[in-house]
Design a protein around this motif. Structure first.
Motif, PDB file in Angstrom:
ATOM      1  N   ALA A 135       6.173   5.088   8.828  1.00 17.30           N
ATOM      2  CA  ALA A 135       7.011   4.667   7.840  1.00 17.30           C
ATOM      3  C   ALA A 135       8.578   4.622   8.205  1.00 17.30           C
ATOM      4  O   ALA A 135       9.576   5.046   7.596  1.00 17.30           O
ATOM      5  CB  ALA A 135       7.353   5.470   6.522  1.00 17.30           C
ATOM      6  N   PHE A 136       8.770   4.076   9.669  1.00 20.75           N
ATOM      7  CA  PHE A 136       9.999   4.010  10.310  1.00 20.75           C
ATOM      8  C   PHE A 136      11.065   2.983   9.407  1.00 20.75           C
ATOM      9  O   PHE A 136      10.510   2.015   8.792  1.00 20.75           O
ATOM     10  CB  PHE A 136       9.747   3.232  11.734  1.00 20.75           C
ATOM     11  CG  PHE A 136      11.096   3.139  12.440  1.00 20.75           C
ATOM     12  CD1 PHE A 136      11.504   3.968  13.335  1.00 20.75           C
ATOM     13  CD2 PHE A 136      11.437   1.812  12.232  1.00 20.75           C
ATOM     14  CE1 PHE A 136      12.470   3.631  14.263  1.00 20.75           C
ATOM     15  CE2 PHE A 136      12.815   1.431  12.995  1.00 20.75           C
ATOM     16  CZ  PHE A 136      13.191   2.557  13.935  1.00 20.75           C
ATOM     17  N   PRO A 137      12.142   3.334   9.278  1.00 23.75           N
ATOM     18  CA  PRO A 137      13.023   4.564  10.094  1.00 23.75           C
ATOM     19  C   PRO A 137      13.155   5.732   9.077  1.00 23.75           C
ATOM     20  O   PRO A 137      13.554   6.604   9.627  1.00 23.75           O
ATOM     21  CB  PRO A 137      14.258   3.579  10.163  1.00 23.75           C
ATOM     22  CG  PRO A 137      14.619   2.877   9.065  1.00 23.75           C
ATOM     23  CD  PRO A 137      13.087   2.264   8.788  1.00 23.75           C
ATOM     24  N   ALA A 138      12.800   5.570   7.795  1.00 23.61           N
ATOM     25  CA  ALA A 138      13.051   6.814   6.986  1.00 23.61           C
ATOM     26  C   ALA A 138      12.180   7.889   6.908  1.00 23.61           C
ATOM     27  O   ALA A 138      12.440   9.047   6.913  1.00 23.61           O
ATOM     28  CB  ALA A 138      13.545   6.183   5.603  1.00 23.61           C
ATOM     29  N   GLY A 139      10.721   7.337   7.133  1.00 19.27           N
ATOM     30  CA  GLY A 139       9.873   8.543   7.253  1.00 19.27           C
ATOM     31  C   GLY A 139       9.505   8.947   5.849  1.00 19.27           C
ATOM     32  O   GLY A 139       8.676   9.985   5.681  1.00 19.27           O
ATOM     33  N   ARG A 140       9.745   8.250   5.031  1.00 24.17           N
ATOM     34  CA  ARG A 140       9.725   8.731   3.629  1.00 24.17           C
ATOM     35  C   ARG A 140       8.365   7.868   2.897  1.00 24.17           C
ATOM     36  O   ARG A 140       8.439   7.151   2.236  1.00 24.17           O
ATOM     37  CB  ARG A 140      10.565   8.212   2.455  1.00 24.17           C
ATOM     38  CG  ARG A 140      12.229   8.685   2.982  1.00 24.17           C
ATOM     39  CD  ARG A 140      12.653  10.052   3.359  1.00 24.17           C
ATOM     40  NE  ARG A 140      12.372  11.012   2.192  1.00 24.17           N
ATOM     41  CZ  ARG A 140      12.146  12.102   2.053  1.00 24.17           C
ATOM     42  NH1 ARG A 140      12.737  12.888   3.472  1.00 24.17           N
ATOM     43  NH2 ARG A 140      12.191  12.947   1.246  1.00 24.17           N
ATOM     44  N   ALA A 141       7.351   8.755   3.282  1.00 30.00           N
ATOM     45  CA  ALA A 141       6.030   8.127   2.980  1.00 30.00           C
ATOM     46  C   ALA A 141       4.961   9.571   3.066  1.00 30.00           C
ATOM     47  O   ALA A 141       5.329  10.594   3.932  1.00 30.00           O
ATOM     48  CB  ALA A 141       5.346   7.066   3.785  1.00 30.00           C
ATOM     49  N   GLY A 142       4.001   9.514   2.377  1.00 27.92           N
ATOM     50  CA  GLY A 142       2.679  10.519   2.401  1.00 27.92           C
ATOM     51  C   GLY A 142       2.004  10.737   3.985  1.00 27.92           C
ATOM     52  O   GLY A 142       2.273   9.503   4.564  1.00 27.92           O
ATOM     53  N   LEU A 143       1.748  11.579   4.231  1.00 26.77           N
ATOM     54  CA  LEU A 143       1.096  11.946   5.575  1.00 26.77           C
ATOM     55  C   LEU A 143      -0.067  11.070   5.909  1.00 26.77           C
ATOM     56  O   LEU A 143      -0.228  10.157   6.842  1.00 26.77           O
ATOM     57  CB  LEU A 143       0.411  13.243   5.886  1.00 26.77           C
ATOM     58  CG  LEU A 143      -0.168  13.562   7.230  1.00 26.77           C
ATOM     59  CD1 LEU A 143       0.857  13.562   8.331  1.00 26.77           C
ATOM     60  CD2 LEU A 143      -0.540  15.140   7.223  1.00 26.77           C
TER      61      LEU A 143
END
Length: 330
Positions: A135-143
């Motif tokens: 989930a680049f660039p924020a990385g706000r996602a589930g594993l």
């Protein structure tokens, strides 16, 4: 059973830094907060001093070629098209059509959906295909979303994965969560034939805010098995700087001294000129040493740097400065 980490004494290299050891979240926190604190004034002063070093004409040609060979030539825009990616791949494989002695870049870095395009365009060149993921660039996602993102890129042919850490979890002190996520992404880099894509772990230093946090993130990522540690995504106001890259180089140097395992460093974002690139090479040489002065262990994440390096290379070769109209526009 996992081995509990022992916090290092102030000023010392951590004595137990196996990437396979971790205890509870509290034990990992004690370990990371036991790392020596960063002298910000001293770090910035050393970076400034190294940044004034000059490279003599006799060595400059070598340094220019080395910098070109270390570039991850990058396009990470919502408007990326197959044609744009193919054009970038062609440029990476043959940066200066007027001089076939110009080295190729290290990798082309794209979004996962563009990996098949880059893979086809780079066939036979030896240039790696790198893909951002998680989930680049924020990385706000589930594993599970992040792992699916990674597996998609690897299945499509990515040689390298650039993941982003969960900065919110890190800043909240949930270090074990970040550690386990990096481990899981590294496992997702595996291929059916037993090989694996290399994993670069992006910190987004501008959001980590302090040098102490950057040092902790460096050790955390290396403990978790990162092949490279990377400064930033290039999508925020503060990206790579000489001081934060110097700090990361100190970390990989000390980590190898403690464990015997070498980890690479990739500054990304904001490095646009030859002058800047040469400063970084000096910092690499003076901090980590010659072992890191190869594309295997040091990269520049850049999109516009290559053009300036090519213009300086042409000037060195011909004696005249050709200007931007003599290089391709990305």
């Amino acid at each position: 059973m996992p081995t509990a980490l022992t916090a290092p004494a102030a000023g010392a290299v951590p004595p137990d830094a196996s990437p396979d050891v971790t205890g509870s979240d509290a034990a990992l926190r004690r370990y990371l907060h036991g790392l020596p604190g960063v002298d910000a004034v001293g770090l910035e002063a050393r970076a400034a001093t190294l940044g004034t070093r000059s490279i003599k004409t006799s060595a400059k040609a070598y340094a220019l070629d080395l910098a070109i060979s270390m570039i991850d030539l990058t396009t990470l825009e919502g408007a990326d098209t197959p044609g744009k990616v193919r054009s970038l791949c062609a440029k990476g494989a043959n940066p200066d059509p007027t001089d076939r002695t110009t080295p190729r870049v290290a990798a082309i870095c794209v979004y996962p959906d563009m990996v098949p395009v880059a893979r086809e365009a780079l066939a036979g060149t030896g240039i790696a295909v790198a893909s951002v993921a998680t989930a680049f660039p924020a990385g706000r996602a589930g594993l599970e979303v992040k792992l699916a993102d990674t597996r998609e890129a690897v299945a499509a042919g990515a040689d390298e994965i650039d993941m982003v850490i969960d900065r919110g979890a890190f800043l909240a002190g949930r270090y074990l969560q970040v550690y386990e996520e990096i481990r899981a992404v590294r496992e997702a880099c595996a291929r059916p034939d037993g090989s694996a894509a290399h994993l670069k772990v992006i910190f987004e230093n501008g959001e980590l805010a302090t040098y102490d946090n950057i040092r902790r993130a460096s050790w955390l990522a290396m403990l978790a098995g990162a092949h490279f540690i990377k400064t930033s995504t290039g999508k925020v106001a503060v990206n790579a700087t000489l001081p934060n890259t110097l700090l990361m180089l100190e970390a990989v140097r000390d980590f190898r001294a403690a464990t015997g395992r070498q980890v690479g460093v990739k500054p990304a974002g904001g490095i646009r000129t030859t002058k800047d690139a040469l400063k970084y090479l000096v910092v690499v040489n003076e901090t980590a040493g010659e072992d890191w002065l190869t594309p295997e262990w040091f990269r520049f994440g850049a999109s516009s740097l290559l053009n300036d390096l090519l213009m300086q290379r042409q000037k060195l070769r011909t004696g005249s400065y050709s200007g931007p109209d003599y290089v391709t526009v990305d």
